[in-house]
Write a protein that holds these residues in place. Sequence first.
Motif, PDB file in Angstrom:
ATOM      1  N   LEU A  90      44.288  40.013  42.106  1.00  0.00           N
ATOM      2  CA  LEU A  90      44.920  39.468  43.231  1.00  0.00           C
ATOM      3  C   LEU A  90      44.577  39.976  44.605  1.00  0.00           C
ATOM      4  N   SER A  91      44.524  41.564  44.504  1.00  0.00           N
ATOM      5  CA  SER A  91      44.039  42.067  45.774  1.00  0.00           C
ATOM      6  C   SER A  91      42.745  41.906  46.272  1.00  0.00           C
ATOM      7  N   ASP A  92      41.780  41.271  45.292  1.00  0.00           N
ATOM      8  CA  ASP A  92      40.541  40.687  45.692  1.00  0.00           C
ATOM      9  C   ASP A  92      40.474  39.221  46.030  1.00  0.00           C
ATOM     10  N   ASP A  93      40.914  39.044  47.324  1.00  0.00           N
ATOM     11  CA  ASP A  93      41.007  37.848  47.872  1.00  0.00           C
ATOM     12  C   ASP A  93      41.571  36.831  46.984  1.00  0.00           C
ATOM     13  N   LEU A  94      42.915  37.211  46.578  1.00  0.00           N
ATOM     14  CA  LEU A  94      43.758  36.477  45.970  1.00  0.00           C
ATOM     15  C   LEU A  94      43.080  35.498  44.545  1.00  0.00           C
ATOM     16  N   ASP A  95      42.503  36.058  43.727  1.00  0.00           N
ATOM     17  CA  ASP A  95      41.872  35.758  42.729  1.00  0.00           C
ATOM     18  C   ASP A  95      42.902  34.983  41.713  1.00  0.00           C
ATOM     19  N   THR A  96      43.728  33.948  41.749  1.00  0.00           N
ATOM     20  CA  THR A  96      44.644  33.809  40.967  1.00  0.00           C
ATOM     21  C   THR A  96      44.175  33.223  39.515  1.00  0.00           C
ATOM     22  N   PRO A  97      43.051  32.484  39.541  1.00  0.00           N
ATOM     23  CA  PRO A  97      42.547  32.180  38.394  1.00  0.00           C
ATOM     24  C   PRO A  97      42.222  33.441  37.290  1.00  0.00           C
ATOM     25  N   ALA A  98      41.831  34.386  37.949  1.00  0.00           N
ATOM     26  CA  ALA A  98      41.696  35.755  36.989  1.00  0.00           C
ATOM     27  C   ALA A  98      43.073  36.245  36.740  1.00  0.00           C
ATOM     28  N   ALA A  99      44.277  36.070  37.623  1.00  0.00           N
ATOM     29  CA  ALA A  99      45.443  36.433  37.158  1.00  0.00           C
ATOM     30  C   ALA A  99      45.930  35.791  36.197  1.00  0.00           C
ATOM     31  N   LEU A 100      45.984  34.471  36.274  1.00  0.00           N
ATOM     32  CA  LEU A 100      46.441  33.646  35.259  1.00  0.00           C
ATOM     33  C   LEU A 100      45.866  33.887  33.650  1.00  0.00           C
ATOM     34  N   ALA A 101      44.371  33.987  33.936  1.00  0.00           N
ATOM     35  CA  ALA A 101      43.764  34.552  32.561  1.00  0.00           C
ATOM     36  C   ALA A 101      44.352  35.790  32.039  1.00  0.00           C
TER      37      ALA A 101
END
Length: 419
Positions: A380-391
């Motif tokens: 998330l700290s990398d430009d708010l990578d929410t798809p990676a967070a959900l994964a």
Amino acid sequence: MKSWNRPDVPTLPGRGPIPQLFDDSRGHKVASPGTDGRAGIYVCGITPYDATHIGHASTYVAFDGFQRLWLDAGLDVDYVQNVTDVDDPLLERAAATGVDWSALAASQVDLFRADMTALRVLPPRDYVAVTDAITPIADAVGRLVDEGYGYFVETPDARVPGARDIYFDSTAAAERTSWHLGLESRLDTLSMDAFFAERGGDPDRAGKRHRLDPLLWRTAREGEPSWPSIVGEGRPGWHIECSVIALQHLGPHFGLQGGGSDLVFPHHEFSAAHATALTGEPFADAYAHAGMVAYEGEKMSKSLGNLVLVSRLRAAGVDPSAVRLVILGHHYRADWEWTDAELADAIDRLESWRSAAAVPSASGDQVEELELLDELRRVLSDDLDTPAALAAVDAWVSRASASGGLVAKAVDALLGVQL
């Protein structure tokens, strides 16, 4: 103006990093702004009609995500948002529906508040209606005129004979201030002209010094709301309202200006220009924009009427957390399309997450949960990578046999999804 109720945000162990974000004025990622333990953010609010469609929701969920990361990093967040509760599109809708414009605005703002509450979006510290800021906006317009950045244009249909509209001299601002066309510079002249006309501008208005000069103050016309001021009876132009409200509540220079990508030009460009002309300082450290949402093959927009409304989804019994998961499944800067199939997938994902989080751990061992927390903070700290967070949460769910409760807190605090 009343905001909406703030959801509880769980406290997590340790601190997350201050996130990086993509700054549209520079064209690359930067460390997100924050000084002396504070982060100042201004996000442009709604014009209150046809609220709240998924395009709106996607934008406000995105900047809610940055707020949550700043809070997790230990920063205090000064968040300001306006409501454009008097503007041509609102007046046109009110006239077309036979509803008083102020009543229409009030009802739509109430609906927006309810939708933001349901989506667990953190409210702004200052929620400011343009109609509550008329005097300081008019005073700012007067200063711009006095300092050579504003000029008068003949207005034959003015309510008072001889009264004139006031425009911003963008050429003078570019020559005499530090403002430069940082966001606009990526567009060619034809694109700027088209966007200006499409997004509230009037490039063909007779008497203007430059086709792209924006309106600062609209003198009173018959049948339109107006207010007395030092620059005459009238109402504000679009861009100056955000300049003045941000300066009033965040000071002459702050961290982040946010909104949908359709605001890059002309709105954010000229909001920055007005503010720089008023203060002599750059407006914001960084500019971030959420992508556009389509539906049935076309951009979701009020003009097309192809809107998916959060309130209608809620009325149909859809869990707002599932709506939020659909949005979080796309990177905030990406353009994407809403589909019923994706909503069904989000409902299934939410059920699987809740089922996994509900199985208690007999040992209280939180090693895997702490590892997930670290991973969520990292992506998330990398430009708010929410798809990676959900994964990452999906991966934890697939292998987890029990939960000590930390995952539910982390998902709530960082993603705004209540398990």
